[in-house]
Design a protein around this motif. Structure first.
Motif, mmCIF file in Angstrom:
data_model
loop_
_atom_site.group_PDB
_atom_site.id
_atom_site.type_symbol
_atom_site.label_atom_id
_atom_site.label_comp_id
_atom_site.label_asym_id
_atom_site.label_seq_id
_atom_site.Cartn_x
_atom_site.Cartn_y
_atom_site.Cartn_z
ATOM 1 N N PRO A 155 58.580 67.343 91.100
ATOM 2 C CA PRO A 155 57.756 66.339 90.062
ATOM 3 C C PRO A 155 56.996 65.482 90.887
ATOM 4 O O PRO A 155 57.507 64.839 91.822
ATOM 5 C CB PRO A 155 59.170 65.304 89.672
ATOM 6 N N VAL A 156 55.914 65.651 90.545
ATOM 7 C CA VAL A 156 54.646 64.822 91.573
ATOM 8 C C VAL A 156 53.873 63.805 90.723
ATOM 9 O O VAL A 156 52.707 63.620 91.231
ATOM 10 C CB VAL A 156 54.006 66.115 92.397
ATOM 11 N N ALA A 157 54.290 63.419 89.785
ATOM 12 C CA ALA A 157 53.442 62.575 89.059
ATOM 13 C C ALA A 157 53.718 61.003 89.648
ATOM 14 O O ALA A 157 54.827 60.625 89.737
ATOM 15 C CB ALA A 157 53.968 62.464 87.406
ATOM 16 N N VAL A 158 52.713 60.696 89.906
ATOM 17 C CA VAL A 158 52.496 59.120 90.929
ATOM 18 C C VAL A 158 51.426 58.401 90.286
ATOM 19 O O VAL A 158 50.269 58.982 89.656
ATOM 20 C CB VAL A 158 52.172 59.501 92.121
ATOM 21 N N PRO A 159 51.927 57.120 90.350
ATOM 22 C CA PRO A 159 52.904 56.487 91.141
ATOM 23 C C PRO A 159 54.107 56.657 90.051
ATOM 24 O O PRO A 159 54.120 56.377 88.895
ATOM 25 C CB PRO A 159 52.427 54.904 91.108
ATOM 26 N N TYR A 160 55.336 56.780 90.766
ATOM 27 C CA TYR A 160 56.452 56.411 90.078
ATOM 28 C C TYR A 160 57.471 55.202 90.475
ATOM 29 O O TYR A 160 58.321 54.944 89.831
ATOM 30 C CB TYR A 160 57.378 57.638 90.142
ATOM 31 N N LEU A 161 56.657 54.523 91.421
ATOM 32 C CA LEU A 161 57.107 53.137 91.812
ATOM 33 C C LEU A 161 55.874 52.212 91.736
ATOM 34 O O LEU A 161 54.848 52.703 91.615
ATOM 35 C CB LEU A 161 57.693 53.125 93.309
ATOM 36 N N GLY A 171 53.437 56.948 99.258
ATOM 37 C CA GLY A 171 53.301 58.204 98.424
ATOM 38 C C GLY A 171 53.851 57.695 96.998
ATOM 39 O O GLY A 171 53.366 58.375 96.213
ATOM 40 N N ALA A 172 54.924 57.169 97.028
ATOM 41 C CA ALA A 172 55.731 57.064 95.659
ATOM 42 C C ALA A 172 54.801 55.903 94.939
ATOM 43 O O ALA A 172 54.768 55.986 93.754
ATOM 44 C CB ALA A 172 56.983 56.175 95.767
ATOM 45 N N TYR A 175 53.795 64.568 97.831
ATOM 46 C CA TYR A 175 53.222 63.271 97.566
ATOM 47 C C TYR A 175 51.679 63.803 97.569
ATOM 48 O O TYR A 175 51.102 64.014 98.484
ATOM 49 C CB TYR A 175 53.463 62.351 98.642
ATOM 50 N N PRO A 176 51.235 63.639 96.391
ATOM 51 C CA PRO A 176 49.784 64.036 96.351
ATOM 52 C C PRO A 176 48.810 63.304 96.934
ATOM 53 O O PRO A 176 47.608 63.709 97.376
ATOM 54 C CB PRO A 176 49.562 64.154 94.650
ATOM 55 N N THR A 177 48.922 62.343 97.547
ATOM 56 C CA THR A 177 48.156 61.280 98.231
ATOM 57 C C THR A 177 48.206 61.148 99.605
ATOM 58 O O THR A 177 47.629 60.519 100.239
ATOM 59 C CB THR A 177 48.290 59.905 97.426
#
Length: 236
Positions: free
Chosen positions: A66-72, A177-178, A205-207
């Motif tokens: 699961p790489v949807a960011v941000p999750y925080l 990353g989060a 982490y995509p970024t």
């Protein structure tokens, strides 16, 4: 924490048990209904599941991370931005980590980033190593923000207000990353398993961009690559 939304999607009410320094930050996590602090009374729950086992439970493979960011998210609003390109740095991880002597590096390595015109460095180091700025006599070169960071929510707010994080492999890079913020991670030649081998990106982490030692102990090679990449981004 990225799995909290997947747990919630299966009908769970997600309660996260964590140390106090993480509590304010994890309360912002997508899919989280409540946060419990370790050592304090727990709310009612039906099932306990270790966070680090969630990838196994969900059958995660490389292509399904699961790489949807941000999750925080950082609490509060972004602060005013001064001119220039602002970089947060951290040079040491937890000294109790079994591989810390390989993954951490001296603060003076980061001073080469200042050779790039327009760059301002912000120390996000916490703990005893935060004193390295004063010990090196670099107070005029690095803004010591670590002394104002009380917990991970404070650090998240600092990261939100910067253009980039450049750090050795420690909690800061996972946080950035989060948050979906640009982050460059400096890795030893033999890194932690999460970073795998032979790639400059991270499937977690995509970024994030990875900068590896070309040979064991070769921080010079890693930082040369960082400075070159920074010139491409900032110019100068």
């Amino acid at each position: 924490m990225r799995y909290a939304t997947l747990v919630a999607a299966r009908g769970g009410r997600v309660v996260v048990l964590c140390p106090r320094p993480l509590a304010r930050l994890l309360a912002t996590a997508a899919g989280v209904d409540a946060v419990a602090v370790a050592g304090e009374p727990l709310p009612a729950f039906d099932l306990h599941h270790p966070l680090m086992d969630l990838p196994i439970t969900f059958g995660t493979v490389l292509d399904t991370i699961p790489v949807a960011v941000p999750y925080l998210r950082a609490p509060g609003e972004a602060g005013p931005r001064a001119p220039g390109f602002h970089i947060g740095i951290a040079w040491r991880g937890n000294p109790r980590h079994e591989n810390d002597r390989n993954r951490s590096c001296p603060l003076e390595r980061f001073l080469g980033l200042l050779d790039v015109s327009g760059v301002t460095l912000h120390g996000l180091q916490v703990g005893e190593a935060a004193g390295d700025i004063a010990a090196l006599g670099a107070g005029a070169l690095i803004a010591d923000r670590g002394q104002h960071l009380g917990d991970f929510a404070d650090t998240a707010a600092a990261v939100r207000d910067l253009d980039l994080v450049v750090s050795v492999d420690t909690a800061l890079v996972h946080l950035a990353g989060a948050l979906g913020r640009p982050v460059w991670t400096l890795l030893p030649h033999a890194p932690d398993w999460r970073w795998m081998l032979g790639r400059q990106d991270s499937p977690w982490y995509p970024t994030m961009r990875l900068f590896r030692q070309p040979a064991p102990g070769d921080w010079d090679g890693a930082f040369t690559a960082v400075v070159a990449a920074l010139r491409e981004v900032v110019g100068g």
